[in-house]
Design an enzyme around this catalytic site. Structure first.
Site, short mmCIF file in Angstrom:
data_model
loop_
_atom_site.label_atom_id
_atom_site.label_comp_id
_atom_site.label_asym_id
_atom_site.label_seq_id
_atom_site.Cartn_x
_atom_site.Cartn_y
_atom_site.Cartn_z
N SER A 64 59.19 -25.14 -62.78
CA SER A 64 58.73 -26.20 -63.53
C SER A 64 57.63 -26.91 -63.18
O SER A 64 57.06 -27.84 -63.94
CB SER A 64 60.00 -27.24 -63.46
OG SER A 64 60.88 -27.23 -64.50
N LYS A 67 54.57 -26.73 -65.54
CA LYS A 67 54.94 -27.38 -66.74
C LYS A 67 53.57 -28.32 -66.85
O LYS A 67 53.06 -28.62 -67.78
CB LYS A 67 56.03 -28.21 -67.09
CG LYS A 67 57.09 -27.21 -67.43
CD LYS A 67 58.54 -28.02 -67.50
CE LYS A 67 59.72 -27.22 -68.02
NZ LYS A 67 60.61 -26.82 -67.04
N TYR A 194 55.92 -18.94 -71.66
CA TYR A 194 56.87 -19.80 -70.77
C TYR A 194 57.57 -19.03 -69.47
O TYR A 194 57.24 -19.75 -68.44
CB TYR A 194 58.01 -20.47 -71.70
CG TYR A 194 58.85 -21.39 -71.14
CD1 TYR A 194 58.50 -22.70 -70.65
CD2 TYR A 194 60.18 -20.81 -70.34
CE1 TYR A 194 59.38 -23.49 -70.04
CE2 TYR A 194 60.86 -21.73 -69.52
CZ TYR A 194 60.52 -23.01 -69.54
OH TYR A 194 61.29 -23.88 -68.75
N TYR A 245 63.15 -34.14 -63.03
CA TYR A 245 64.11 -34.13 -63.96
C TYR A 245 64.82 -35.61 -64.07
O TYR A 245 64.18 -36.57 -64.11
CB TYR A 245 65.26 -33.01 -63.28
CG TYR A 245 64.44 -31.89 -62.82
CD1 TYR A 245 63.59 -30.99 -63.54
CD2 TYR A 245 64.87 -31.17 -61.49
CE1 TYR A 245 62.93 -29.90 -63.22
CE2 TYR A 245 64.08 -29.98 -61.05
CZ TYR A 245 63.30 -29.55 -61.89
OH TYR A 245 62.67 -28.40 -61.46
N VAL A 263 62.52 -25.15 -59.85
CA VAL A 263 63.88 -24.94 -59.11
C VAL A 263 63.67 -23.75 -58.04
O VAL A 263 64.80 -23.11 -57.70
CB VAL A 263 64.68 -24.21 -60.31
CG1 VAL A 263 65.38 -25.52 -61.06
CG2 VAL A 263 63.99 -23.25 -61.20
#
Ligand code: GLN
Length: 309
Positions: A64, A67, A194, A245, A263
């Protein structure tokens, strides 16, 4: 050994046992194979000094954290207005791969994912990265990571990529809902980008330099402005509001430093105009954050008075 390095060693020793309280991400088989006991931290200061402790397992995937970089590239490509027309700015309080709010927004005129740090938002952002081919688009993301970290060896870990791709039912579901809402057009290509950006691999010191670059509003360790200041500000703000998160609120109170987790057990943190920090500790808590990583950052922030608030 300098004071800073001795201190980082103490933090690792103090929190090593926390790795027993979590486990590596299980839903991507290649990540489940990571060493649960691994724990390392690197800090790079604005003077360009690097301090490290623990044993970094070499390269690991961004997950993540990517991102943040993909958002940087999309903002540079399209500008603020175009991006936030398609994706929101609000934290969700839900897990990163939640389908729940997607349905809740279904009655509204403009359906858009709540922010670019959840999977649905990141997929929309992926679809906005410019390039003629998929390869050109992923290479542009990798290029920005190379510039921010100063490491020309940043690459994709194709086995983690394959492993995620084969087990990505939930992400596929999200992508197809986005297609139904006309938020993305080419589903398979968007999913490919992605998965590839999630599997970009770096070392702990690269993460620290990425953090430093954000801490210096877009200037890398060599002083080169590699991303615009306005873009650095936007992504740092998302790191504060959505970076950990559905644990971002607690993290803001207990740590108070712009940070983003992945993660793989990785965390990047940007301490404004002081230093960048990279952490790897694959044992995760139930929210998907590195258990030991969180404790290390909490102590570092408290003991050195680093909260931005
Ligand atoms: N590849 C991961 C996923 O989409 C990234 C998620 C994460 O690091 N939280 O499931």
């Amino acid at each position: 050994m300098e004071e800073m390095e001795r201190y980082l060693h103490r933090l690792i020793t103090r929190h090593r046992s926390a790795t027993k309280e979590g486990k590596p991400a299980q839903y991507i088989p290649e990540l489940a194979r990571q060493n649960p006991d691994a724990l390392a931290i690197t800090a790079v200061t604005t003077e360009g000094r690097t301090y490290g402790a623990g044993e970094c397992p070499g390269y690991f995937t961004l997950q993540s954290i990517a991102k943040v970089i993909t958002l940087i590239v999309a903002l540079m490509d399209r500008g603020e207005e175009a991006i936030f027309h398609q994706v929101g700015m609000e934290p969700t309080g839900d897990p990163f791969d939640s389908l729940y709010k997607m349905e809740l927004t279904a009655g509204e005129k403009l359906r858009k994912p709540l922010n670019p740090m959840i999977n649905a938002g990141a997929m929309v952002v992926c679809s906005l990265v410019r390039g003629n081919t998929l390869d050109e688009r992923i290479q542009r993301i990798i290029h920005v990571i190379k510039e921010m970290s100063g490491n020309p060896e940043v690459h994709i870990d194709w086995s983690v990529y394959e492993s995620e791709r084969e087990t990505a039912d939930r992400n596929r579901a999200l992508a197809y809902i986005l297609k139904e809402y006309h938020m993305i057009q080419r589903v398979e290509e968007t999913l490919e980008l992605y998965f590839q950006q999630s599997s970009i691999s770096v070392r702990c010191e690269d993460l620290a330099r990425i953090g430093l670059c954000l801490a210096q509003n877009g200037r890398n360790v060599d002083g080169k402005q590699v991303i615009p200041e306005s873009v650095a500000r936007i992504v740092k703000t998302f790191m504060v509001t959505c970076g950990m998160y559905d644990q971002s609120g607690e993290f803001a109170i207990r740590v108070g430093i712009p940070a983003k987790s992945g993660v793989s057990g990785s965390i990047v943190a940007a301490i404004p105009f002081r230093m960048g920090i990279g952490i790897i500790g694959p044992a995760l808590n139930e929210r998907g954050n590195s258990v030991a990583g969180l404790r290390i950052l909490r102590d570092l922030s408290m003991e050195w008075n680093l909260s931005i608030f």
